[in-house]
Structure formats: structure tokens, C-alpha cells
Design a protein around this motif. Structure first.
Motif, PDB file in Angstrom:
ATOM      1  N   ILE A  15     -11.369  -3.014  -5.928  1.00 38.78           N
ATOM      2  CA  ILE A  15     -12.007  -1.908  -6.537  1.00 38.78           C
ATOM      3  C   ILE A  15     -10.744  -1.369  -7.586  1.00 38.78           C
ATOM      4  O   ILE A  15     -10.860  -1.150  -8.847  1.00 38.78           O
ATOM      5  N   ALA A  16      -9.896  -1.160  -6.962  1.00 36.25           N
ATOM      6  CA  ALA A  16      -8.572  -0.342  -7.593  1.00 36.25           C
ATOM      7  C   ALA A  16      -7.935  -1.068  -8.507  1.00 36.25           C
ATOM      8  O   ALA A  16      -7.227  -0.539  -9.519  1.00 36.25           O
ATOM      9  N   PHE A  17      -7.767  -2.506  -8.264  1.00 34.31           N
ATOM     10  CA  PHE A  17      -7.011  -3.349  -9.211  1.00 34.31           C
ATOM     11  C   PHE A  17      -7.419  -3.119 -10.737  1.00 34.31           C
ATOM     12  O   PHE A  17      -6.744  -2.849 -11.326  1.00 34.31           O
ATOM     13  N   PRO A  18      -8.565  -3.503 -11.004  1.00 38.86           N
ATOM     14  CA  PRO A  18      -9.202  -3.265 -12.431  1.00 38.86           C
ATOM     15  C   PRO A  18      -9.016  -1.958 -12.985  1.00 38.86           C
ATOM     16  O   PRO A  18      -8.799  -1.825 -14.153  1.00 38.86           O
ATOM     17  N   LEU A  19      -9.436  -0.875 -12.061  1.00 35.73           N
ATOM     18  CA  LEU A  19      -9.286   0.210 -12.601  1.00 35.73           C
ATOM     19  C   LEU A  19      -7.997   0.679 -13.117  1.00 35.73           C
ATOM     20  O   LEU A  19      -7.760   1.373 -13.939  1.00 35.73           O
ATOM     21  N   LEU A  20      -7.055   0.503 -12.294  1.00 31.88           N
ATOM     22  CA  LEU A  20      -5.483   0.971 -12.575  1.00 31.88           C
ATOM     23  C   LEU A  20      -5.150  -0.163 -13.949  1.00 31.88           C
ATOM     24  O   LEU A  20      -4.342   0.807 -14.568  1.00 31.88           O
ATOM     25  N   ILE A  41      10.254   3.675  -0.370  1.00 31.93           N
ATOM     26  CA  ILE A  41      11.460   3.858  -0.998  1.00 31.93           C
ATOM     27  C   ILE A  41      11.398   3.333  -2.226  1.00 31.93           C
ATOM     28  O   ILE A  41      11.869   3.923  -3.104  1.00 31.93           O
ATOM     29  N   ALA A  42      10.909   2.214  -2.469  1.00 28.30           N
ATOM     30  CA  ALA A  42      10.869   1.595  -3.794  1.00 28.30           C
ATOM     31  C   ALA A  42      10.106   2.360  -4.827  1.00 28.30           C
ATOM     32  O   ALA A  42      10.564   2.409  -5.708  1.00 28.30           O
ATOM     33  N   GLY A  43       9.078   3.124  -4.260  1.00 24.20           N
ATOM     34  CA  GLY A  43       8.127   3.456  -5.056  1.00 24.20           C
ATOM     35  C   GLY A  43       8.544   4.699  -6.222  1.00 24.20           C
ATOM     36  O   GLY A  43       8.542   4.567  -7.478  1.00 24.20           O
ATOM     37  N   PRO A  44       9.292   5.785  -5.442  1.00 23.88           N
ATOM     38  CA  PRO A  44       9.786   6.784  -6.268  1.00 23.88           C
ATOM     39  C   PRO A  44      10.873   6.292  -7.083  1.00 23.88           C
ATOM     40  O   PRO A  44      11.142   6.571  -8.253  1.00 23.88           O
ATOM     41  N   ILE A  45      11.869   5.105  -6.673  1.00 24.31           N
ATOM     42  CA  ILE A  45      13.063   4.605  -7.530  1.00 24.31           C
ATOM     43  C   ILE A  45      12.232   3.971  -8.773  1.00 24.31           C
ATOM     44  O   ILE A  45      12.581   4.125  -9.804  1.00 24.31           O
ATOM     45  N   LEU A  46      11.197   3.164  -8.487  1.00 23.48           N
ATOM     46  CA  LEU A  46      10.579   2.203  -9.467  1.00 23.48           C
ATOM     47  C   LEU A  46       9.938   3.098 -10.415  1.00 23.48           C
ATOM     48  O   LEU A  46      10.068   3.031 -11.898  1.00 23.48           O
ATOM     49  N   GLY A  47       9.359   4.381  -9.976  1.00 21.20           N
ATOM     50  CA  GLY A  47       8.526   5.342 -10.711  1.00 21.20           C
ATOM     51  C   GLY A  47       9.829   6.074 -11.601  1.00 21.20           C
ATOM     52  O   GLY A  47       9.297   6.075 -12.909  1.00 21.20           O
ATOM     53  N   ALA A  48      10.792   6.139 -11.070  1.00 23.93           N
ATOM     54  CA  ALA A  48      11.910   6.931 -12.059  1.00 23.93           C
ATOM     55  C   ALA A  48      12.332   5.905 -13.198  1.00 23.93           C
ATOM     56  O   ALA A  48      12.621   6.237 -14.365  1.00 23.93           O
ATOM     57  N   MET A  49      12.340   4.588 -12.815  1.00 20.96           N
ATOM     58  CA  MET A  49      12.864   3.644 -13.656  1.00 20.96           C
ATOM     59  C   MET A  49      11.777   3.706 -14.596  1.00 20.96           C
ATOM     60  O   MET A  49      12.215   3.310 -16.048  1.00 20.96           O
ATOM     61  N   VAL A  50      10.706   3.550 -14.548  1.00 15.30           N
ATOM     62  CA  VAL A  50       9.627   3.159 -15.460  1.00 15.30           C
ATOM     63  C   VAL A  50       9.457   4.575 -16.183  1.00 15.30           C
ATOM     64  O   VAL A  50       9.507   4.156 -17.840  1.00 15.30           O
ATOM     65  N   ILE A  58      -0.466  -3.803  -9.211  1.00 19.64           N
ATOM     66  CA  ILE A  58       0.037  -4.891  -8.535  1.00 19.64           C
ATOM     67  C   ILE A  58      -0.202  -4.776  -7.085  1.00 19.64           C
ATOM     68  O   ILE A  58      -0.521  -5.695  -6.113  1.00 19.64           O
ATOM     69  N   CYS A  59      -0.032  -3.627  -6.520  1.00 21.76           N
ATOM     70  CA  CYS A  59      -0.045  -3.284  -5.153  1.00 21.76           C
ATOM     71  C   CYS A  59      -1.297  -3.476  -4.357  1.00 21.76           C
ATOM     72  O   CYS A  59      -1.232  -4.292  -3.318  1.00 21.76           O
ATOM     73  N   PRO A  60      -2.565  -2.692  -4.805  1.00 30.61           N
ATOM     74  CA  PRO A  60      -3.943  -3.213  -4.157  1.00 30.61           C
ATOM     75  C   PRO A  60      -4.069  -4.700  -4.207  1.00 30.61           C
ATOM     76  O   PRO A  60      -4.828  -5.211  -3.343  1.00 30.61           O
ATOM     77  N   SER A  87       0.737  -1.239   0.020  1.00 28.84           N
ATOM     78  CA  SER A  87       0.004  -0.109  -0.013  1.00 28.84           C
ATOM     79  C   SER A  87       0.894   1.107   0.067  1.00 28.84           C
ATOM     80  O   SER A  87       0.591   2.190  -0.744  1.00 28.84           O
ATOM     81  N   THR A  88       1.990   1.342   0.693  1.00 32.80           N
ATOM     82  CA  THR A  88       3.152   2.559   1.037  1.00 32.80           C
ATOM     83  C   THR A  88       3.516   2.508  -0.343  1.00 32.80           C
ATOM     84  O   THR A  88       3.735   3.754  -1.073  1.00 32.80           O
ATOM     85  N   LEU A  89       3.881   1.628  -1.185  1.00 32.46           N
ATOM     86  CA  LEU A  89       4.784   1.877  -2.410  1.00 32.46           C
ATOM     87  C   LEU A  89       3.579   2.421  -3.542  1.00 32.46           C
ATOM     88  O   LEU A  89       4.118   3.162  -4.180  1.00 32.46           O
ATOM     89  N   ALA A  90       2.326   1.846  -3.548  1.00 30.34           N
ATOM     90  CA  ALA A  90       1.367   2.545  -4.329  1.00 30.34           C
ATOM     91  C   ALA A  90       1.243   4.151  -3.817  1.00 30.34           C
ATOM     92  O   ALA A  90       1.013   4.950  -4.851  1.00 30.34           O
ATOM     93  N   VAL A  91       0.937   4.428  -2.730  1.00 31.71           N
ATOM     94  CA  VAL A  91       0.918   5.847  -2.211  1.00 31.71           C
ATOM     95  C   VAL A  91       1.755   6.640  -2.874  1.00 31.71           C
ATOM     96  O   VAL A  91       1.618   7.733  -3.210  1.00 31.71           O
ATOM     97  N   TYR A  92       3.219   6.225  -2.378  1.00 30.72           N
ATOM     98  CA  TYR A  92       4.385   7.170  -2.618  1.00 30.72           C
ATOM     99  C   TYR A  92       4.693   7.318  -3.979  1.00 30.72           C
ATOM    100  O   TYR A  92       5.058   8.283  -4.696  1.00 30.72           O
TER     101      TYR A  92
END
Length: 457
Positions: A333-338, A398-407, A423-425, A272-277
């Protein structure tokens, strides 16, 4: 005259009462400081475009700066949770509030990448221990049937702070630069810290669990209930848990059914934290990459934060009554929407409101897992239980911003980041269902928060 040698069950006294003026004052104090917690952690996302242009920062540098603050929060969560269970919630919260106010203000004077990394880390360290300690303090002053709701109300302050970061940046940055935003955040935080210094109480459950400072216990209980007339000579007990004067051990988080509940809580909280950040740090920049104006991107992210807080509060009406299974509803609900957002082509007029709805649900589901972060643990280790859960969750942060930068740096269309986020929800829903099954198997009450001390298997 009150007898000088009464036995007062503090747990029963608190549990039989509704919320009083004392509780509302405590909630407001906690809410105010979490507003600027949220503002401080999120304004880096909205000031990032200005900092990038002025300081010459690339996407990987920005990702590292985002993650430095979250890494600091993770380390600070471990450290300050330990301190909070040793010397008390109040002292630790007040010290952390003053520290992060000063550090936020000083960030305005950073002139290079290395200085930003360092300041974001130490600022995050101070913030990291504050939120779980604020939850623990409030949990220990309210009836068990209301704990999840109270934690959610407090965390709505955090969401309001994150939502404020966009409009305040749009208001201040064009005239005073990104530096003015940090100065505003730091100064406001210091004002809140001064209120905490004078008005924040210490947790009586914590003091009783440690058999410390009977004078403070009596004075605080008389503040809660002026008709009680408690005395330092009275004997104070917790009827719903054992007195534990031992020093904290990590193994305490895995005793009895906690050996299953703690890992499920941690894994769900990480996801959840990965998704939020991921969505909070990169949301404004992703919208810009998709062709939306900078002010539209900022307001879209802010609306998502406010809506997420409202959805979180709505969720608590069901979580307090229905138990952990309710927490799985939003991620399902969030999983299919995303997935649809990330993989299906659509016009900007459809994409913008649908993306705001999906990311709002991601924010709302986060309230569900954080509202039970401290609910499984006894008072003597609750700050450590909530602090460890919150700090471990920062692995995702920590992983969220780094993975976001990679994507975003990979050459893939920016819109694909929404499919990655799905994946997160899915993980969070599985963990919430697992926690619910354990609660049902043990024939524990179906309402949350759970009892302070779960029976050993």
C-alpha cells in the motif's frame, strides 16, 4: 511436598500458559524503557533546527550526526547481543539503560559538531543492544502464539517515545533550549533504569539453554507460577529445542532454512529501517522546506509515529494468525502512495494528510519485520539472532539520513524525497513474500512466531 528431583519442561510450562501478571509487569518494564529509547533517538530530529541555528550546523553535518547515533546502534547491537548471550539479558539491559541515560544527559553539554558526533555514537551504542535484548527476554516468557503481538506492544513504546519527542521539544526548547530536551530525556531514562535494576527478571529459557544458575531458574519459575514450587535440585529442560552450551558462531544464523530466512530478514529489515529513519530524521525539516510552520511539522511527524504504532498493532492480529505474507500488505500500500506524493503536484491541504497516512503506513510496516527478528532462532542464540538482524538493519538507518541530506542538498524539490522513499517498501514486500514462501514450502505452521529451531534441509 514437591519432589526434589523432578524434570520440568520450561518450554511447555510457558507455552501452555496465557499472559499472567508476571508477563504484564515485564511488558510494562520493557515498554517504559523503549519509550525513552525512542524519545532519545528521535529528539535529535526535532532539536536539529535549534541546534543548527545555535551551533552553525549545515545539512551534511546534521546528516552525519543523525547517522553517528545509528552507527553506534549498529555496533552496539553486535556487541551487546554477544554479551547478552554470554552473561544474560538482564544484566546487559540494565547496564545499557544506565549508560544511555547518562550519555543522553551529557549531550546537553556538547558545544560543537565533533562533540555531538562522539556523544551520539556512544549513546547509540548503548541503545543499540537494548531493543533486541528486550524482545528476546519477552519472547522467552510468552507462548509462541503470542510472541509477535508482545514484541509489537513493546515497540509501541518506542513509537510513543518518538512521537513524544516533537511535543516535548515544542514545550521545552523555546524556554530551556535544545539542552533542556536532552536533560529531560536523560533524567527520565535513569529513573526507568532504576526500575529495571530492581524488578527485571532474567530469561529462564536462556538459563536453561545454557544450563546455568539453577537457583535463579527455580526462583523465576516460582515467580511466574507460585504453585510450581520449583527447586534448584530439579532438572530443567526445553522440550522444543536442544540444549546448546556452545559459544555463539555467526554460522549458526545460517544453518538449515536459516540460510535463506536470515538474508531475507536482513534485506527487508535494512530497507524498512532506511525508510523509517529517512522519514523520521528528515521529516520535520522536509515539512519546513515545503512551507509548513515548525510546530505543524513537529506535530505531523508525531501523529505519523502514533498512527504507525496503531497500524503495527493491527498488523500483528493478522501476522500471528496468517504468517509472513501479512507483513507484505502495508508495503504494497505504501509504495504507490509515496510515488504519488513525490511525483504528483497537489495542494498543501491534500498533501499534508496524505503524507501523514503514507508515513504512518511506513511506520506500521516496520513493526511487521521487527516482530519476527528473533522468532527464527533458538533460545541459546536468540539475542544474537535478533541483535544481528537489528544491527545489520542499521545499514539502512545510517544510509537514510545521509541519503536524505544528499537529496535535500542536491537542488531537487524536497517533495521528491517521498518518491525516493517508495523504493524501500517495494523491497520489504518482496522479502516478506519470500519468507512466506519458504515457510509454506517447508510445511511449517503458518502462524508466527515460527518454531525456535528450524529443521535442517
Amino acid at each position: 511436598m514437591a519432589s526434589p528431583h523432578r524434570t520440568i519442561d520450561v518450554a511447555a510450562l510457558i507455552d501452555k500458559r496465557g499472559l499472567t501478571g508476571f508477563n504484564y509487569r515485564l511488558i510494562v518494564l520493557s515498554w517504559l524503557i523503549t519509550v525513552f529509547d525512542g524519545f532519545d533517538m528521535m529528539m535529535i530530529s526535532f532539536t536539529a533546527p535549534y541546534m543548527r541555528d545555535e551551533l552553525g550546523l549545515d545539512k551534511m553535518m546534521l546528516g552525519n550526526i543523525f547517522s553517528a547515533g545509528l552507527f553506534g546502534m549498529m555496533v552496539g547491537g553486535f556487541a551487546l547481543a554477544y554479551v547478552g548471550d554470554r552473561i544474560g539479558r538482564r544484566r546487559t539491559i540494565v547496564a545499557a539503560a544506565f549508560a544511555f541515560g547518562v550519555l543522553t544527559f551529557l549531550t546537553a553539554f556538547a558545544r560543537n559538531y565533533e562533540a555531538l558526533l562522539l556523544l551520539r555514537f556512544v549513546d547509540g551504542f548503548a541503545i543499540g543492544g537494548m531493543l533486541p535484548l528486550a524482545w528476546a527476554l519477552n519472547i522467552e516468557f510468552v507462548p509462541t502464539r503470542m510472541r509477535s503481538t508482545v514484541v509489537t506492544v513493546i515497540m509501541m513504546g518506542y513509537s510513543l517515545g518518538t512521537a513524544m519527542a516533537g511535543p516535548v521539544t515544542v514545550w521545552l526548547a523555546p524556554h530551556y533550549g535544545w539542552e533542556g530536551v536532552f536533560m529531560f530525556g536523560g533524567a527520565a531514562t535513569l529513573v526507568c533504569a532504576a526500575f529495571l535494576l530492581f524488578f527485571l527478571p532474567e530469561s529462564v529459557r536462556f538459563l536453561v539453554s545454557k544450563q546455568m544458575r539453577h537457583g535463579t531458574i527455580a526462583a523465576t519459575l516460582n515467580w511466574v507460577d507460585p504453585t510450581l514450587r520449583a527447586s534448584p535440585d530439579d532438572r530443567f529442560v526445553l522440550g522444543d529445542e536442544k540444549i546448546d552450551e556452545r559459544s555463539f558462531r555467526v554460522s549458526s544464523l545460517f544453518e538449515g532454512d536459516l540460510r535463506w530466512l536470515t538474508p531475507l530478514l536482513w534485506v527487508g529489515y535494512i530497507a524498512s529501517t532506511l525508510a523509517v529513519y529517512f522519514k523520521s530524521n528528515w521529516g520535520p525539516l522536509v515539512y519546513e522546506e515545503l512551507g509548513f510552520r515548525r510546530d505543524v511539522a513537529a506535530y505531523a511527524a508525531s501523529i505519523s509515529g502514533i498512527a504507525g504504532a496503531g497500524l503495527g498493532l493491527l498488523l500483528m492480529r493478522f501476522t500471528d494468525g496468517k504468517g509472513p505474507f501479512a507483513i507484505a500488505v502495508y508495503p504494497l500500500i505504501a509504495f504507490p502512495l509515496l510515488l504519488v506524493l513525490g511525483l504528483v503536484d497537489m495542494s498543501s491541504g491534500v498533501f499534508l494528510p496524505l503524507s501523514i497516512a503514507a508515513t504512518s503506513i511506513v511506520g506500521g510496516e516496520h513493526f511487521g519485520i521487527l516482530s519476527i527478528a528473533g522468532a527464527f532462532y533458538a533460545s541459546s542464540i536468540r539475542a544474537n539472532g535478533a541483535g544481528w538482524a537489528t544491527s545489520i538493519a542499521k545499514i539502512g538507518g545510517i544510509a537514510g539520513p545521509i541519503l536524505g541530506a544528499m537529496v535535500l542538498a542536491s537542488g531537487l524539490p524536497a517533495v521528491r524525497s517521498f518518491a525516493f522513499l517508495a523504493i524501500c517498501p517495494a523491497i520489504l514486500a518482496g522479502c516478506a513474500i519470500g519468507i512466506g514462501l519458504i515457510v509454506r514450502r517447508r510445511r511449517l505452521p503458518s502462524t508466527l512466531p515460527l518454531p525456535d529451531a528450524l529443521p535442517a534441509s
